[in-house]
Design a protein around this motif. Structure first.
Motif, PDB file in Angstrom:
ATOM      1  N   VAL A 161       0.632  -1.460   0.285  1.00 10.97           N
ATOM      2  CA  VAL A 161       0.366   0.329   0.014  1.00 10.97           C
ATOM      3  C   VAL A 161       0.863   1.395  -0.266  1.00 10.97           C
ATOM      4  O   VAL A 161       2.221   1.569   1.020  1.00 10.97           O
ATOM      5  CB  VAL A 161      -0.885  -0.465   1.456  1.00 10.97           C
ATOM      6  CG1 VAL A 161      -1.843   1.294   1.032  1.00 10.97           C
ATOM      7  CG2 VAL A 161      -1.222  -1.127   1.457  1.00 10.97           C
ATOM      8  N   LYS A 162       0.523   1.831  -0.648  1.00 20.07           N
ATOM      9  CA  LYS A 162       1.011   3.382  -0.575  1.00 20.07           C
ATOM     10  C   LYS A 162       0.466   4.962   0.045  1.00 20.07           C
ATOM     11  O   LYS A 162      -0.394   4.105   0.309  1.00 20.07           O
ATOM     12  CB  LYS A 162       1.039   4.527  -2.232  1.00 20.07           C
ATOM     13  CG  LYS A 162       1.874   3.537  -3.274  1.00 20.07           C
ATOM     14  CD  LYS A 162       2.055   4.243  -4.963  1.00 20.07           C
ATOM     15  CE  LYS A 162       2.785   3.570  -5.799  1.00 20.07           C
ATOM     16  NZ  LYS A 162       2.136   5.039  -6.963  1.00 20.07           N
ATOM     17  N   ASN A 163       1.501   5.508   0.973  1.00 21.19           N
ATOM     18  CA  ASN A 163       1.149   6.325   1.861  1.00 21.19           C
ATOM     19  C   ASN A 163       0.116   5.516   2.859  1.00 21.19           C
ATOM     20  O   ASN A 163      -1.582   6.103   2.399  1.00 21.19           O
ATOM     21  CB  ASN A 163       0.220   7.374   0.842  1.00 21.19           C
ATOM     22  CG  ASN A 163       0.593   7.708  -0.162  1.00 21.19           C
ATOM     23  OD1 ASN A 163       2.392   8.022  -0.538  1.00 21.19           O
ATOM     24  ND2 ASN A 163       0.237   8.283  -1.370  1.00 21.19           N
ATOM     25  N   ILE A 164       0.588   4.311   3.364  1.00 18.10           N
ATOM     26  CA  ILE A 164      -0.289   3.780   4.782  1.00 18.10           C
ATOM     27  C   ILE A 164      -0.531   5.134   5.625  1.00 18.10           C
ATOM     28  O   ILE A 164       0.105   5.709   6.214  1.00 18.10           O
ATOM     29  CB  ILE A 164       1.175   2.651   5.562  1.00 18.10           C
ATOM     30  CG1 ILE A 164       0.654   1.622   4.322  1.00 18.10           C
ATOM     31  CG2 ILE A 164       0.152   2.293   6.037  1.00 18.10           C
ATOM     32  CD1 ILE A 164       2.520   0.970   5.161  1.00 18.10           C
ATOM     33  N   SER A 165      -1.977   4.667   5.846  1.00 16.32           N
ATOM     34  CA  SER A 165      -2.206   5.672   7.119  1.00 16.32           C
ATOM     35  C   SER A 165      -2.401   4.457   8.423  1.00 16.32           C
ATOM     36  O   SER A 165      -3.008   3.853   8.762  1.00 16.32           O
ATOM     37  CB  SER A 165      -3.874   6.511   6.658  1.00 16.32           C
ATOM     38  OG  SER A 165      -4.431   6.798   7.757  1.00 16.32           O
TER      39      SER A 165
END
Length: 231
Positions: A161-165
């Motif tokens: 996952v890109k840009n994990i929150s």
């Protein structure tokens, strides 16, 4: 300076308390008799006709679904319809322009409805609280080393996952079957992969990736004859 007592009457029958002021709640003709400490009494010269109109009957608000839902959804709030009533819905203390017995809502707030009957009498329902949870943002997939129609090498394909929150959890699927709750997966298999983010009760839109590989040769096995150690 005399001590006076008061007897209020409704249609000639005694009602009320020994006070100079009486709050009428029923229809009829009201009069009052006043007496002093000497036992002398006098009745009012007039009777006041009072008409008490019935208030509208307002039940609890019903709802078509859960009152806590994800953004992008909506529910319908309603009360039973009565052709002799008029309606106005309120969001908090602000009146809306909805004048029917039902309303579709997609925003959070405290909703109530004010009902007016043919006599002009108004009554508001108990408010119903609606809570809307924001849906998480759609995640993007980092393909890693994968390219369409590439050969599978010694190392597995890693999708992440890109840009994990940190506020979200994630779930991966392969051909519709859940396979992982991590932020990444490693695989050597073809198929349709997708990932969704989850926050509270809400899921995001999914990001998808079809993994298609060239047909590869089977791994060879070395066959040897004779000793593996020699002089």
């Amino acid at each position: 300076g005399q001590n006076l007592s008061y007897q209020w009457k409704l249609n000639g029958g005694a009602v009320g308390y020994d006070q100079a002021r009486y709050y009428a709640k029923n229809s009829g003709d009201y009069s009052v008799t006043i007496a002093n400490s000497n036992g002398c009494s006098v009745s009012s010269t007039n009777k006041v006709p009072v008409t008490v109109n019935p208030a509208p009957v307002v039940g609890n608000i019903s709802h078509s679904g859960e009152t806590r839902f994800c953004s992008g959804q909506a529910i319908t709030l309603s009360i039973p319809s009565n052709s002799s009533y008029t309606y106005r819905w309120n969001k908090g203390a602000v009146a809306t322009d909805v004048l029917t017995n039902s309303i579709s809502v997609n925003q959070p707030g405290d909703y109530s409805v004010t009902v007016t009957n043919g006599f002009g009498c108004k009554k508001a329902s108990e408010p119903l609280t609606v809570e809307v949870v924001d849906r998480p943002a759609k995640p993007e997939i980092d393909h890693g080393i994968y390219k369409k129609d590439s050969c599978l090498g010694e190392n597995p394909i890693k999708l992440s996952v890109k840009n994990i929150s940190p506020d979200y959890s994630y779930k991966w699927f392969l051909n519709g079957t859940p396979i992982s709750n991590s932020t990444y997966i490693e695989t050597r298999n073809e198929g349709k992969y997708w990932v969704e983010a989850r926050y509270d009760i809400c899921s995001s839109d999914t990001s998808e990736l079809d993994i298609i590989l060239k047909k590869t040769l089977p791994k060879p096995e070395i066959i040897f004859r004779g000793p593996t150690v020699w002089l």
